[in-house]
Design a protein around this motif. Structure first.
Motif, PDB file in Angstrom:
ATOM      1  N   UNK A 206       0.825  -1.210   0.000  1.00 52.19           N
ATOM      2  CA  UNK A 206       0.000   0.000   0.000  1.00 52.19           C
ATOM      3  C   UNK A 206       0.861   1.263   0.000  1.00 52.19           C
ATOM      4  N   UNK A 207       1.997   1.200   0.701  1.00 48.26           N
ATOM      5  CA  UNK A 207       2.888   2.366   0.729  1.00 48.26           C
ATOM      6  C   UNK A 207       3.446   2.653  -0.672  1.00 48.26           C
ATOM      7  N   UNK A 208       3.762   1.601  -1.422  1.00 46.63           N
ATOM      8  CA  UNK A 208       4.224   1.791  -2.798  1.00 46.63           C
ATOM      9  C   UNK A 208       3.155   2.505  -3.628  1.00 46.63           C
ATOM     10  N   UNK A 209       1.902   2.060  -3.442  1.00 47.54           N
ATOM     11  CA  UNK A 209       0.808   2.680  -4.184  1.00 47.54           C
ATOM     12  C   UNK A 209       0.570   4.121  -3.741  1.00 47.54           C
ATOM     13  N   UNK A 210       0.689   4.365  -2.438  1.00 47.04           N
ATOM     14  CA  UNK A 210       0.480   5.717  -1.918  1.00 47.04           C
ATOM     15  C   UNK A 210       1.507   6.695  -2.475  1.00 47.04           C
ATOM     16  N   UNK A 211       2.732   6.219  -2.642  1.00 45.70           N
ATOM     17  CA  UNK A 211       3.779   7.088  -3.169  1.00 45.70           C
ATOM     18  C   UNK A 211       3.551   7.449  -4.636  1.00 45.70           C
ATOM     19  N   UNK A 212       2.667   6.729  -5.311  1.00 49.75           N
ATOM     20  CA  UNK A 212       2.365   7.014  -6.721  1.00 49.75           C
ATOM     21  C   UNK A 212       1.256   8.051  -6.884  1.00 49.75           C
ATOM     22  N   UNK A 213       0.582   8.368  -5.774  1.00 45.87           N
ATOM     23  CA  UNK A 213      -0.550   9.314  -5.873  1.00 45.87           C
ATOM     24  C   UNK A 213      -0.085  10.697  -6.337  1.00 45.87           C
TER      25      UNK A 213
END
Length: 234
Positions: free
Chosen positions: A227-234
């Motif tokens: 989820x942190x990887x995805x959050x950093x893409x926001x």
């Protein structure tokens, strides 16, 4: 889905069933039939003959309509057998008679969730938490609220869970990519869910902060890492 609570509840109900004392007003004949049916029920469980066990419970329910224990036990059997529709209907029938039945609330919540009826599962998780202070039910409440796009309510439930002292001690399981199961604290799970709420709301800073907090509690929390990887893409 976590079935531990249901299994424990069913064992407790079964124990109660095995040693239940019938009401003095019952005739000696009814008492003897009840005793025989309970013995057959216990033997059927020992031999994993669920069809016979359920049949005996139906007979006990019909003969003892005011004793809710028998239907609670039947409801648990349905749930453990994966018969979620039967479990949900039976649990809801019990709740119409006694809306404080913890067995029925838990089975209704979990079986309705499995059936995809999240809007109907949610109030049962909420009520179970209110009656028991069970933190897993609070976590499920938060997750249902998130799934139903009730994000402000989800955040409120998450914050309650994070503040609960025992949330650092109690565990919940999450599947990993290698098909094994990982146990994390409910507090870490709640912070991961908090990050998911903020990701849904496109609030990148708050999402990253919450997910980092989850990883501070458990550095190998696989889902939080993803989820942190995805959050950093926001």
């Amino acid at each position: 889905m976590n079935k531990v609570m249901i299994i424990v509840a069913m064992m407790m109900v079964s124990a109660t069933l095995g040693f239940a004392q019938d009401k003095p007003a019952e005739t000696e004949t009814v008492q003897k039939r009840n005793e025989l049916d309970r013995k057959i029920y216990q033997l059927a469980l020992r031999y994993n003959d669920l069809a016979v066990a359920r049949m005996k419970l139906f007979e006990l329910i019909e003969r003892n309509p005011t004793n809710i224990t028998y239907q609670e036990t039947l409801t648990s059997l349905y749930f453990e057998a994966g018969q979620n529709t039967s479990a949900a209907v039976s649990a809801l029938d019990i709740l119409e008679r006694n809306d404080k039945s913890l067995v029925a609330l838990e089975v209704a919540a979990n079986s309705l969730e499995q059936l995809g009826a999240l809007d109907k599962a949610l109030p049962n998780f909420e009520r179970h938490y209110l009656l028991t202070n069970n933190l897993f039910s609070l976590y499920k409440t938060a997750y249902m609220q998130y799934s139903l796009n009730r994000q402000d309510e989800a955040l409120n439930s998450i914050n309650m869970l994070v503040k609960a002292p025992k949330s650092s001690e109690e565990k919940v399981g999450f599947p990993k990519a290698d098909n094994t199961n990982q146990e994390v604290s409910l507090k870490a799970a709640a912070l991961n869910l908090k990050g998911m709420v903020y990701m849904y709301q496109k609030n990148k800073p708050e999402a990253i902060a919450a997910l980092n907090q989850a990883l501070e509690l458990q550095a190998d929390f696989e889902l939080a890492k993803e989820n942190l990887k995805e959050a950093n893409k926001l």
